[in-house]
Design a protein around this motif. Structure first.
Motif, PDB file in Angstrom:
ATOM      1  N   THR A   6      43.548  48.573  -3.690  1.00 30.43           N
ATOM      2  CA  THR A   6      44.596  47.764  -3.062  1.00 30.43           C
ATOM      3  C   THR A   6      45.975  48.396  -3.201  1.00 30.43           C
ATOM      4  O   THR A   6      46.761  48.414  -2.250  1.00 30.43           O
ATOM      5  N   TYR A   7      46.315  48.952  -4.360  1.00 31.40           N
ATOM      6  CA  TYR A   7      47.682  49.402  -4.602  1.00 31.40           C
ATOM      7  C   TYR A   7      47.947  50.821  -4.123  1.00 31.40           C
ATOM      8  O   TYR A   7      49.094  51.176  -3.859  1.00 31.40           O
TER       9      TYR A   7
ATOM     10  N   GLN B 198      39.069  47.664   0.071  1.00 32.90           N
ATOM     11  CA  GLN B 198      40.492  47.386   0.214  1.00 32.90           C
ATOM     12  C   GLN B 198      41.145  48.572   0.926  1.00 32.90           C
ATOM     13  O   GLN B 198      40.991  49.720   0.495  1.00 32.90           O
ATOM     14  N   ALA B 199      41.835  48.277   1.999  1.00 34.08           N
ATOM     15  CA  ALA B 199      42.457  49.337   2.800  1.00 34.08           C
ATOM     16  C   ALA B 199      43.766  48.782   3.352  1.00 34.08           C
ATOM     17  O   ALA B 199      43.795  48.183   4.431  1.00 34.08           O
TER      18      ALA B 199
ATOM     19  N   PHE C  36      44.017  39.124   4.197  1.00 37.80           N
ATOM     20  CA  PHE C  36      44.823  40.142   4.855  1.00 37.80           C
ATOM     21  C   PHE C  36      46.327  39.968   4.726  1.00 37.80           C
ATOM     22  O   PHE C  36      47.092  40.815   5.165  1.00 37.80           O
ATOM     23  N   ILE C  37      46.760  38.916   4.032  1.00 37.01           N
ATOM     24  CA  ILE C  37      48.136  38.836   3.544  1.00 37.01           C
ATOM     25  C   ILE C  37      48.018  38.440   2.067  1.00 37.01           C
ATOM     26  O   ILE C  37      47.660  37.305   1.750  1.00 37.01           O
TER      27      ILE C  37
ATOM     28  N   HIS D  32      41.911  45.557   7.920  1.00 42.48           N
ATOM     29  CA  HIS D  32      40.747  44.690   7.802  1.00 42.48           C
ATOM     30  C   HIS D  32      40.809  43.893   6.502  1.00 42.48           C
ATOM     31  O   HIS D  32      40.991  42.688   6.518  1.00 42.48           O
ATOM     32  N   GLN D  33      40.719  44.564   5.370  1.00 43.22           N
ATOM     33  CA  GLN D  33      40.841  43.886   4.080  1.00 43.22           C
ATOM     34  C   GLN D  33      42.166  44.263   3.425  1.00 43.22           C
ATOM     35  O   GLN D  33      42.500  45.442   3.323  1.00 43.22           O
ATOM     36  N   ASP D  34      42.942  43.231   3.029  1.00 42.29           N
ATOM     37  CA  ASP D  34      44.243  43.435   2.368  1.00 42.29           C
ATOM     38  C   ASP D  34      45.230  44.191   3.267  1.00 42.29           C
ATOM     39  O   ASP D  34      45.950  45.082   2.801  1.00 42.29           O
TER      40      ASP D  34
END
Length: 329
Positions: A104-105, A133-134, A178-179, A154-156
């Motif tokens: 994520t980060y 996570q992308a 996604f937010i 798509h995710q995150d």
């Protein structure tokens, strides 16, 4: 101290404050102009190179004008480079894209770590797709705003990490959480679109204690999608998300919210809805632990720029420019 002397000192202080305010406003209207053009007719051909040219601990307004094109690069605005604006002409033809999926980060196509950043008329995309996570955009600076941008993933998709942020007239697309993040952020007139093949999750807000003045507020927005979705689930135990004056299509499930398989969070989250409309906005079947019919008094602290203190940091666009470079580096 005599009354006349005190009066004189008070007047002097007022004059100084006015002069400082006028000087600050004048400075805000002038910016160093850097042009990014893939054809080679600008200062740089890559956005990251333009950012790298900004001095560390910069105190001047820098306006990076990006010419139309697809910029295949991973871009970072470091924490020690504040006061940068990156602007395209139209989001549809000024595209920053990458396809990282590390986590994520660290997967963000554009990572804004600096404060006092502005993004305008850009598409920011992570094209990795489903399965990890992308992040398309990570925002970890304070006093950051985006106007008329598109965030695709798509995710995150949008990691609204920390700080105060303002999004106006933006399009945000994704499937899972996604937010997400723990910013204190106001989304005004934005379009949220779920592309989940099953049940999408729009928000995953990470507020972790009642003392944190964070949360996501959506005002005058629109929600659409291709299947079904919930408004959010709690990444943090005190997750806080509020929707107001928002159109919700029938993509939103009647229950509205999900507890992420942790019933203990139902007593600590704050999920609210105020004067929303559309087939997906019916409050009568919302989960009982949400505030599906907020009163005007309950809604008042959220639905204005005061929630993020924006009156003190949203700045006008520059009207005068000075060039930073005489030749192409």
């Amino acid at each position: 101290m005599s009354r006349s002397r005190g009066f004189f000192q008070a007047c002097t202080a007022i004059v100084i404050c006015v002069l400082v305010a006028e000087f600050t406003a004048a400075m805000a209207k002038t910016a160093i102009l850097i042009t990014v053009d893939q054809s080679g007719r600008g200062n740089f051909t890559k956005i990251q190179n333009a950012i790298d040219a900004v001095p560390d601990n910069n105190l001047e307004e820098v306006f990076i004008a990006v010419k139309p094109g697809i910029y295949r690069e991973k871009v970072t605005v470091p924490a020690n480079k504040p006061y940068i604006t990156i602007s395209g002409r139209r989001s549809s033809d000024t595209i920053i894209t990458w396809n990282d999926s590390r986590n994520t980060y660290n997967s963000a196509t554009l990572a804004v770590l600096a404060s006092d950043f502005v993004g305008r008329y850009l598409t920011i995309q992570n094209g990795f797709g489903a399965g990890a996570q992308a992040v398309a955009l990570r925002v970890s600076g304070d006093r950051v705003s985006f106007t008329a941008c598109r965030f695709l993933g798509h995710q995150d998709t949008l990691l609204d990490d920390i700080g105060r942020h303002y999004y106006k007239s933006c399009y945000i697309e994704g499937a899972t959480d996604f937010i997400c993040g723990n910013g204190a952020s106001l989304f005004e007139n934005c379009h949220l679109h779920s592309v989940s093949d099953s049940v999408g999750t729009i928000t995953a807000q990470r507020r972790e204690s009642p003392s944190e003045n964070t949360g996501f507020v959506f005002m005058g927005c629109k929600i659409t999608g291709i299947n079904s979705a919930v408004l959010g689930r709690p990444w943090g135990a005190f997750s806080r998300v509020v929707f107001g004056f928002t159109y919700m299509s029938d993509v939103i499930l009647p229950e509205g919210w999900d507890n992420w398989q942790d019933p203990s969070k139902q007593s600590t989250v704050y999920y609210g809805q105020y004067r929303c409309y559309g087939k997906g906005a019916n409050p009568s079947r919302r989960v009982p632990w949400s505030f599906s019919n907020m009163t005007t008094q309950e809604a008042a602290p959220f639905f204005s720029k005061t929630f993020i203190g924006a009156a003190h940091w949203l700045r006008p666009l520059p009207t005068n420019f000075k060039r930073a470079f005489a030749s192409k580096p």
